[in-house]
Design an enzyme around this catalytic site. Structure first.
Site, PDB file in Angstrom:
ATOM      1  N   THR A 178       0.838  -1.210   0.000  1.00 13.06           N
ATOM      2  CA  THR A 178       0.000   0.000   0.000  1.00 13.06           C
ATOM      3  C   THR A 178       0.870   1.257   0.000  1.00 13.06           C
ATOM      4  O   THR A 178       1.988   1.228   0.498  1.00 13.06           O
ATOM      5  CB  THR A 178      -0.868  -0.039   1.278  1.00 13.06           C
ATOM      6  OG1 THR A 178      -1.805  -1.077   1.105  1.00 13.06           O
ATOM      7  CG2 THR A 178      -1.571   1.262   1.556  1.00 13.06           C
ATOM      8  N   GLY A 208     -10.363  -2.860   3.028  1.00 16.87           N
ATOM      9  CA  GLY A 208      -9.382  -2.731   4.115  1.00 16.87           C
ATOM     10  C   GLY A 208      -9.410  -1.363   4.772  1.00 16.87           C
ATOM     11  O   GLY A 208     -10.304  -0.548   4.530  1.00 16.87           O
ATOM     12  N   ASP A 209      -8.409  -1.139   5.602  1.00 13.04           N
ATOM     13  CA  ASP A 209      -8.331   0.117   6.368  1.00 13.04           C
ATOM     14  C   ASP A 209      -7.992   1.332   5.510  1.00 13.04           C
ATOM     15  O   ASP A 209      -8.303   2.470   5.891  1.00 13.04           O
ATOM     16  CB  ASP A 209      -7.253  -0.007   7.457  1.00 13.04           C
ATOM     17  CG  ASP A 209      -5.881  -0.264   6.848  1.00 13.04           C
ATOM     18  OD1 ASP A 209      -5.772  -1.143   5.968  1.00 13.04           O
ATOM     19  OD2 ASP A 209      -4.918   0.428   7.237  1.00 13.04           O
ATOM     20  N   GLY A 232      -4.898  -4.814   7.264  1.00 13.91           N
ATOM     21  CA  GLY A 232      -5.966  -3.839   7.441  1.00 13.91           C
ATOM     22  C   GLY A 232      -6.981  -4.143   8.523  1.00 13.91           C
ATOM     23  O   GLY A 232      -7.455  -3.236   9.209  1.00 13.91           O
TER      24      GLY A 232
END
Ligand code: ASP
Length: 311
Positions: A178, A208-209, A232
């Protein structure tokens, strides 16, 4: 320089072992990080906004096939791409989030358009892509997002029946790719942005986060700007990015102590990864509990740092 400005970026955290890295690969990553950092830094130095700086830096990384975001996004279980991104403006506490994108070239720019040109905060899937069309954002073909390397990762993950966080060279190795950026501009405004392809072999519309304000991304002029990378699910459960800001706001902690505290909490929950954070005096922290994190930073009071391992 005397104006208080600074920027930090990351290109993912995880099991990045020096012993398994070739000199060419290392140079390639370090150069890519330096270029993305400079894109944001040059903008800040010439008086540009922190929002522009984080968007510029993240777009550079999204266009680079070696990071798990934009062009280099990993494959889902169905052999598709589902990208997530978010951006936050620490001055107005405005935010834009997007998930399940398959064709938008720069998800971070769509997140920004959602923040600035829509009445919403979070859009996903087909609806988000329709809005991107209205905003005249760039779209790419499926081939643009295809890479042989990523496709092999999917085949490996499917064979082992695991949902993988970016690349896994050995069964128990994790590397998160990421990307994210945080910045402080001359007007004292903080901003944060994060963008990802998520996890290899993910299914059921998993998000995800990175797309979630407070989990993977947060910015508040009173405290700091934060962008996270790692597993995440743990960052969502730990509300990690907001937790860091809250420790500074309500407990009066400085950015160093607060960052260490949230990484400790992450470890206690059983998650791994890291984060980059900058406060309103351009103090920068980049802690992680994994073997490495692709990262770079520079500010009015600190020289350029580009690093991968714990050194
Ligand atoms: N945090 C991202 C996710 O869980 C993965 C990463 O950081 O590479 O989707």
């Amino acid at each position: 320089m005397k104006e208080k400005v600074g920027i930090a970026i990351h290109g993912g955290a995880g099991t990045i072992l020096k012993s398994r890295m070739t000199a060419e690969k290392e140079t390639l990553y370090l150069n890519a990080l330096r270029e993305a950092l400079n894109a944001g830094w040059n903008h800040l130095k010439s008086g540009g906004s922190s929002l522009d700086a984080v968007e510029l830096a993240v777009r550079e990384l999204e266009d680079n096939p070696h990071f798990n975001a934009g062009k280099g996004s990993v494959f889902t279980n169905e052999g598709k791409h589902e990208m997530d991104a978010s951006i936050m403006d620490g001055k107005a506490l405005k935010a834009g989030c997007v998930s399940m994108l398959s064709r938008v070239r720069n998800p971070v720019s769509l997140a920004r358009k959602i923040m600035e040109c829509s009445e919403f905060v979070y859009l996903s899937g087909k609806g988000a892509e329709s809005f991107a069309k209205e905003m005249n954002l760039e779209f790419e073909s499926e081939e643009y997002f295809f890479s042989e390397f990523r496709y092999r990762q999917l085949q490996d993950s499917m064979r082992e029946n695991v949902i993988q966080l970016d690349h896994s060279e050995r069964e128990n190795e994790k590397k998160f790719g990421t990307v994210g950026a945080v910045a402080l501009d001359m007007n004292g405004n903080l901003a944060a942005a994060t963008s990802t392809g998520g996890m290899t072999n993910k299914k059921f519309g998993r998000i995800g986060d990175s797309a979630i304000i407070g989990a993977g991304t947060y910015a508040n002029n009173k405290t700091c700007a934060v962008s996270c990378t790692g597993h995440g699910e743990y960052f969502i459960r730990g509300v990690t990015a907001y937790d860091l800001s809250a420790l500074m706001e309500y407990k009066g902690m400085n950015i160093r102590t607060a960052s260490a505290e949230v990484i400790n909490k992450l470890s206690t929950l059983g998650g791994d990864g890291g984060l980059i954070a900058i406060d309103n005096d351009a103090n920068i922290e980049m802690p992680f509990n994994s073997e490495g994190m692709y990262r770079a930073s520079v500010s009015y009071k600190s020289d350029t740092l580009v690093a991968i391992y714990c050194d």
